[in-house]
Design a protein around this motif. Structure first.
Motif, PDB file in Angstrom:
ATOM      1  N   MET A   1       0.836  -1.186   0.000  1.00  0.00           N
ATOM      2  CA  MET A   1       0.000   0.000   0.000  1.00  0.00           C
ATOM      3  C   MET A   1       0.886   1.257   0.000  1.00  0.00           C
ATOM      4  SD  MET A   1      -3.247  -0.939   0.081  1.00  0.00           S
ATOM      5  CE  MET A   1      -4.272  -2.334   0.531  1.00  0.00           C
ATOM      6  N   SER A   2       0.726   2.084   1.021  1.00  0.00           N
ATOM      7  CA  SER A   2       1.539   3.303   1.093  1.00  0.00           C
ATOM      8  C   SER A   2       2.965   2.966   1.517  1.00  0.00           C
ATOM      9  CB  SER A   2       0.927   4.267   2.096  1.00  0.00           C
ATOM     10  OG  SER A   2       1.796   5.364   2.265  1.00  0.00           O
ATOM     11  N   GLU A   3       3.917   3.449   0.732  1.00  0.00           N
ATOM     12  CA  GLU A   3       5.310   3.119   1.008  1.00  0.00           C
ATOM     13  C   GLU A   3       5.896   3.964   2.129  1.00  0.00           C
ATOM     14  OE1 GLU A   3       7.506   3.393  -2.593  1.00  0.00           O
ATOM     15  OE2 GLU A   3       6.088   2.138  -3.671  1.00  0.00           O
ATOM     16  N   HIS A   4       5.237   5.057   2.447  1.00  0.00           N
ATOM     17  CA  HIS A   4       5.852   6.011   3.368  1.00  0.00           C
ATOM     18  C   HIS A   4       5.162   6.084   4.727  1.00  0.00           C
ATOM     19  CE1 HIS A   4       8.543   7.433   0.297  1.00  0.00           C
ATOM     20  NE2 HIS A   4       7.533   7.461  -0.528  1.00  0.00           N
ATOM     21  N   THR A   5       4.243   5.144   4.945  1.00  0.00           N
ATOM     22  CA  THR A   5       3.483   5.169   6.188  1.00  0.00           C
ATOM     23  C   THR A   5       4.380   5.167   7.411  1.00  0.00           C
ATOM     24  OG1 THR A   5       1.820   3.881   5.041  1.00  0.00           O
ATOM     25  CG2 THR A   5       1.609   4.053   7.430  1.00  0.00           C
ATOM     26  N   ASP A   6       5.424   4.348   7.364  1.00  0.00           N
ATOM     27  CA  ASP A   6       6.203   4.110   8.574  1.00  0.00           C
ATOM     28  C   ASP A   6       7.570   4.791   8.563  1.00  0.00           C
ATOM     29  OD1 ASP A   6       4.243   2.459   9.717  1.00  0.00           O
ATOM     30  OD2 ASP A   6       4.891   0.818   8.429  1.00  0.00           O
ATOM     31  N   CYS A  27      15.944  -5.456  11.678  1.00  0.00           N
ATOM     32  CA  CYS A  27      16.962  -5.158  10.671  1.00  0.00           C
ATOM     33  C   CYS A  27      16.458  -5.545   9.288  1.00  0.00           C
ATOM     34  CB  CYS A  27      18.250  -5.942  10.953  1.00  0.00           C
ATOM     35  SG  CYS A  27      19.368  -5.088  12.068  1.00  0.00           S
ATOM     36  N   THR A  28      15.896  -6.731   9.198  1.00  0.00           N
ATOM     37  CA  THR A  28      15.377  -7.209   7.922  1.00  0.00           C
ATOM     38  C   THR A  28      14.271  -6.300   7.424  1.00  0.00           C
ATOM     39  OG1 THR A  28      15.842  -9.432   8.697  1.00  0.00           O
ATOM     40  CG2 THR A  28      14.469  -9.236   6.737  1.00  0.00           C
ATOM     41  N   LYS A  29      13.362  -5.942   8.331  1.00  0.00           N
ATOM     42  CA  LYS A  29      12.261  -5.040   7.965  1.00  0.00           C
ATOM     43  C   LYS A  29      12.810  -3.719   7.460  1.00  0.00           C
ATOM     44  CE  LYS A  29       8.037  -6.004  10.546  1.00  0.00           C
ATOM     45  NZ  LYS A  29       7.133  -5.465  11.582  1.00  0.00           N
ATOM     46  N   LEU A  30      13.775  -3.186   8.195  1.00  0.00           N
ATOM     47  CA  LEU A  30      14.356  -1.889   7.845  1.00  0.00           C
ATOM     48  C   LEU A  30      15.045  -1.969   6.490  1.00  0.00           C
ATOM     49  CD1 LEU A  30      15.097   1.026   8.606  1.00  0.00           C
ATOM     50  CD2 LEU A  30      17.095   0.130   9.791  1.00  0.00           C
ATOM     51  N   GLU A  31      15.819  -3.033   6.288  1.00  0.00           N
ATOM     52  CA  GLU A  31      16.534  -3.172   5.017  1.00  0.00           C
ATOM     53  C   GLU A  31      15.559  -3.293   3.853  1.00  0.00           C
ATOM     54  OE1 GLU A  31      19.098  -6.411   5.923  1.00  0.00           O
ATOM     55  OE2 GLU A  31      20.596  -5.104   6.843  1.00  0.00           O
ATOM     56  N   HIS A  33      12.606  -1.998   3.784  1.00  0.00           N
ATOM     57  CA  HIS A  33      12.036  -0.670   3.585  1.00  0.00           C
ATOM     58  C   HIS A  33      13.032   0.238   2.867  1.00  0.00           C
ATOM     59  CE1 HIS A  33       9.637   2.918   4.352  1.00  0.00           C
ATOM     60  NE2 HIS A  33      10.746   3.520   4.728  1.00  0.00           N
ATOM     61  N   LEU A  34      14.295   0.169   3.276  1.00  0.00           N
ATOM     62  CA  LEU A  34      15.322   1.019   2.680  1.00  0.00           C
ATOM     63  C   LEU A  34      15.459   0.753   1.189  1.00  0.00           C
ATOM     64  CD1 LEU A  34      18.081   0.852   5.427  1.00  0.00           C
ATOM     65  CD2 LEU A  34      16.814   2.879   4.751  1.00  0.00           C
ATOM     66  N   ASN A  39      13.980   8.314   0.837  1.00  0.00           N
ATOM     67  CA  ASN A  39      14.072   9.195   2.007  1.00  0.00           C
ATOM     68  C   ASN A  39      14.887   8.546   3.123  1.00  0.00           C
ATOM     69  OD1 ASN A  39      12.596  11.316   0.989  1.00  0.00           O
ATOM     70  ND2 ASN A  39      10.647  10.498   1.708  1.00  0.00           N
ATOM     71  N   CYS A  40      14.531   7.328   3.467  1.00  0.00           N
ATOM     72  CA  CYS A  40      15.182   6.662   4.587  1.00  0.00           C
ATOM     73  C   CYS A  40      16.610   6.274   4.231  1.00  0.00           C
ATOM     74  CB  CYS A  40      14.373   5.440   5.021  1.00  0.00           C
ATOM     75  SG  CYS A  40      12.829   5.916   5.826  1.00  0.00           S
ATOM     76  N   THR A  41      16.861   5.973   2.946  1.00  0.00           N
ATOM     77  CA  THR A  41      18.221   5.673   2.511  1.00  0.00           C
ATOM     78  C   THR A  41      19.117   6.883   2.698  1.00  0.00           C
ATOM     79  OG1 THR A  41      17.315   4.149   0.879  1.00  0.00           O
ATOM     80  CG2 THR A  41      19.609   4.778   0.607  1.00  0.00           C
ATOM     81  N   VAL A  42      18.580   8.062   2.383  1.00  0.00           N
ATOM     82  CA  VAL A  42      19.333   9.302   2.566  1.00  0.00           C
ATOM     83  C   VAL A  42      19.642   9.512   4.045  1.00  0.00           C
ATOM     84  CG1 VAL A  42      19.189  11.820   2.418  1.00  0.00           C
ATOM     85  CG2 VAL A  42      18.472  10.423   0.481  1.00  0.00           C
ATOM     86  N   VAL A  43      18.665   9.262   4.880  1.00  0.00           N
ATOM     87  CA  VAL A  43      18.863   9.406   6.324  1.00  0.00           C
ATOM     88  C   VAL A  43      19.977   8.472   6.797  1.00  0.00           C
ATOM     89  CG1 VAL A  43      17.821   9.077   8.600  1.00  0.00           C
ATOM     90  CG2 VAL A  43      16.516  10.177   6.778  1.00  0.00           C
ATOM     91  N   LEU A  44      19.899   7.231   6.366  1.00  0.00           N
ATOM     92  CA  LEU A  44      20.909   6.240   6.775  1.00  0.00           C
ATOM     93  C   LEU A  44      22.298   6.661   6.312  1.00  0.00           C
ATOM     94  CD1 LEU A  44      21.686   3.456   7.944  1.00  0.00           C
ATOM     95  CD2 LEU A  44      21.212   2.484   5.703  1.00  0.00           C
TER      96      LEU A  44
END
Ligand SMILES: [Zn+2]
Length: 83
Positions: A1-6, A27-31, A33-34, A39-44
């Motif tokens: 669904m929405s990719e940016h919800t979380d 970690c798996t969930k985060l990876e 998502h990344l 956006n989150c890749t830039v943050v990381l």
């Protein structure tokens, strides 16, 4: 669904991820998502880079709490997340 919800949740996870404090499940969930979230890749990447710079100019050690707090707040994580 929405990719940016979380994104904000993942953002909070990223600091723990870098600290190695994140459970392997998250970690798996985060990876996952990344892989799909710029956006989150830039943050990381920004966080990693900042911490690398910190480590280069200091002894490679755990960031003291105060420094960590300053670092994270100076990064203004929320600014990286565009809804
Ligand atoms: Zn995200």
């Amino acid at each position: 669904m929405s990719e940016h919800t979380d994104c904000h949740d993942y953002c909070a996870m990223i600091s723990e991820f870098i600290d190695g404090e994140l459970s392997s499940e998250l970690c798996t969930k985060l990876e996952e998502h990344l892989a799909g979230c710029t956006n989150c890749t830039v943050v990381l990447n920004t966080m990693k880079k900042t911490i690398d710079i910190y480590h280069e100019s200091n002894e490679p050690a755990e960031l003291p709490e105060g420094v960590k707090k300053r670092l994270y707040s100076s990064l203004s994580l929320a600014d990286y997340i565009r809804k």
